[in-house]
Design a protein around this motif. Structure first.
Motif, PDB file in Angstrom:
ATOM      1  N   GLN A  35     -39.326 -40.890 -76.982  1.00 35.51           N
ATOM      2  CA  GLN A  35     -39.988 -41.865 -76.122  1.00 35.51           C
ATOM      3  C   GLN A  35     -41.097 -41.170 -75.342  1.00 35.51           C
ATOM      4  OE1 GLN A  35     -37.003 -44.573 -74.138  1.00 35.51           O
ATOM      5  NE2 GLN A  35     -35.594 -43.039 -74.994  1.00 35.51           N
ATOM      6  N   VAL A  36     -41.984 -41.959 -74.752  1.00 34.49           N
ATOM      7  CA  VAL A  36     -43.115 -41.417 -74.005  1.00 34.49           C
ATOM      8  C   VAL A  36     -42.631 -40.480 -72.896  1.00 34.49           C
ATOM      9  CG1 VAL A  36     -45.047 -42.021 -72.493  1.00 34.49           C
ATOM     10  CG2 VAL A  36     -44.666 -43.318 -74.584  1.00 34.49           C
ATOM     11  N   LYS A  37     -41.552 -40.821 -72.236  1.00 32.81           N
ATOM     12  CA  LYS A  37     -41.027 -39.997 -71.139  1.00 32.81           C
ATOM     13  C   LYS A  37     -40.584 -38.611 -71.605  1.00 32.81           C
ATOM     14  CE  LYS A  37     -36.231 -41.631 -71.300  1.00 32.81           C
ATOM     15  NZ  LYS A  37     -35.595 -40.404 -71.695  1.00 32.81           N
ATOM     16  N   ASP A  38     -40.365 -38.442 -72.899  1.00 34.17           N
ATOM     17  CA  ASP A  38     -39.897 -37.168 -73.447  1.00 34.17           C
ATOM     18  C   ASP A  38     -41.017 -36.166 -73.702  1.00 34.17           C
ATOM     19  OD1 ASP A  38     -37.228 -38.107 -73.583  1.00 34.17           O
ATOM     20  OD2 ASP A  38     -37.667 -39.099 -75.486  1.00 34.17           O
ATOM     21  N   LYS A  44     -44.552 -28.394 -75.169  1.00 32.87           N
ATOM     22  CA  LYS A  44     -43.663 -28.872 -76.237  1.00 32.87           C
ATOM     23  C   LYS A  44     -42.492 -29.626 -75.619  1.00 32.87           C
ATOM     24  CE  LYS A  44     -44.866 -25.494 -79.646  1.00 32.87           C
ATOM     25  NZ  LYS A  44     -45.260 -26.160 -80.833  1.00 32.87           N
ATOM     26  N   PRO A  45     -42.007 -30.660 -76.297  1.00 35.44           N
ATOM     27  CA  PRO A  45     -40.865 -31.401 -75.742  1.00 35.44           C
ATOM     28  C   PRO A  45     -39.565 -30.599 -75.836  1.00 35.44           C
ATOM     29  CG  PRO A  45     -41.494 -32.301 -77.875  1.00 35.44           C
ATOM     30  CD  PRO A  45     -42.485 -31.222 -77.538  1.00 35.44           C
ATOM     31  N   ASP A  46     -38.660 -30.917 -74.934  1.00 40.59           N
ATOM     32  CA  ASP A  46     -37.321 -30.334 -74.966  1.00 40.59           C
ATOM     33  C   ASP A  46     -36.467 -31.289 -75.794  1.00 40.59           C
ATOM     34  OD1 ASP A  46     -34.824 -29.311 -74.607  1.00 40.59           O
ATOM     35  OD2 ASP A  46     -34.854 -29.399 -72.417  1.00 40.59           O
ATOM     36  N   GLY A  75     -49.228 -48.257 -71.679  1.00 38.55           N
ATOM     37  CA  GLY A  75     -49.181 -47.704 -70.333  1.00 38.55           C
ATOM     38  C   GLY A  75     -50.482 -47.055 -69.912  1.00 38.55           C
ATOM     39  N   ALA A  76     -50.436 -46.449 -68.737  1.00 41.77           N
ATOM     40  CA  ALA A  76     -51.634 -45.872 -68.132  1.00 41.77           C
ATOM     41  C   ALA A  76     -51.998 -44.509 -68.707  1.00 41.77           C
ATOM     42  CB  ALA A  76     -51.434 -45.761 -66.624  1.00 41.77           C
ATOM     43  N   SER A  77     -51.024 -43.800 -69.251  1.00 39.75           N
ATOM     44  CA  SER A  77     -51.268 -42.465 -69.777  1.00 39.75           C
ATOM     45  C   SER A  77     -51.282 -42.510 -71.305  1.00 39.75           C
ATOM     46  CB  SER A  77     -50.171 -41.512 -69.288  1.00 39.75           C
ATOM     47  OG  SER A  77     -50.384 -40.226 -69.797  1.00 39.75           O
ATOM     48  N   ASN A  78     -52.466 -42.380 -71.869  1.00 43.83           N
ATOM     49  CA  ASN A  78     -52.617 -42.397 -73.323  1.00 43.83           C
ATOM     50  C   ASN A  78     -52.970 -40.994 -73.795  1.00 43.83           C
ATOM     51  OD1 ASN A  78     -54.203 -45.194 -72.308  1.00 43.83           O
ATOM     52  ND2 ASN A  78     -52.444 -45.441 -73.631  1.00 43.83           N
TER      53      ASN A  78
END
Length: 191
Positions: A35-38, A44-46, A75-78
């Motif tokens: 998901q975007v929150k990740d 790098k993602p965890d 959302g606002a952050s692309n």
């Protein structure tokens, strides 16, 4: 950079695109659900913290593959993120547009750099729709034009981008160390 008119392509000419999939998280799931929150576009993602979903016949087209690009369209952050393929079973949420390159003329890393360019992101944001949550339609991304330089030039641009990001990270760490030192000196002066 030597780009002629024949080197300009629409994203839809060089890649297949589709929306991610909406699913409910389930701790007993057997497939990771990105998901975007990740994602922090600067690191790098965890993958160990990513929630899971139960695979009830998820189609192959939704399973992420190494070098898939994920464009955060809601959302606002692309931003665009290059999936490294570290986790074998992973799908992306519907907040992402999955971009799978079909042309041998373009590096996924180069397309990712292009889509993260502030001027390109601003152009895409101007085409966003929605009253509450802004969404960049897949059709707008699909119609976006890109000049495709030689492979050598693409590799150079990707290397420059990596060095820029590393420099920004080092600069951020230095600032944090300065802030920490200043705070320590202030606390010591109060003793």
């Amino acid at each position: 950079m030597d780009i002629t008119s024949k080197d300009i392509k629409r994203i839809s000419d060089i890649a297949m695109m589709q929306s991610g999939i909406y699913m409910k998280s389930d701790p007993a799931g057997d497939i990771k659900y990105l998901q975007v929150k990740d994602i922090n576009p600067r690191s790098k993602p965890d993958y160990s913290r990513i929630t899971t979903v139960v695979d009830r016949g998820i189609g192959d087209q939704y399973r992420l593959r190494k070098n898939d690009l994920l464009f955060a369209a809601k959302g606002a952050s692309n931003y665009c993120f290059l999936y490294d393929g570290v986790v074998e079973k992973m799908v992306a949420s519907s907040s992402f547009i999955i971009i799978r390159i079909i042309s041998k003329d373009i590096l996924p890393e180069f397309l990712c750099c292009f889509l993260n360019t502030p001027s390109v992101l601003n152009k895409l944001k101007k085409s966003s729709v929605g009253t509450g949550i802004q969404v960049i339609p897949q059709s707008v991304l699909s119609d976006l034009q890109i000049g495709i330089p030689s492979m050598q030039t693409q590799q150079l641009i990707v290397q420059m981008d990596q060095l820029r990001r590393e420099g920004e990270s080092i600069y951020s760490e230095i600032n944090e160390l300065k802030r920490s030192l200043q705070e320590q000196l202030l606390m010591d002066s109060l003793k």
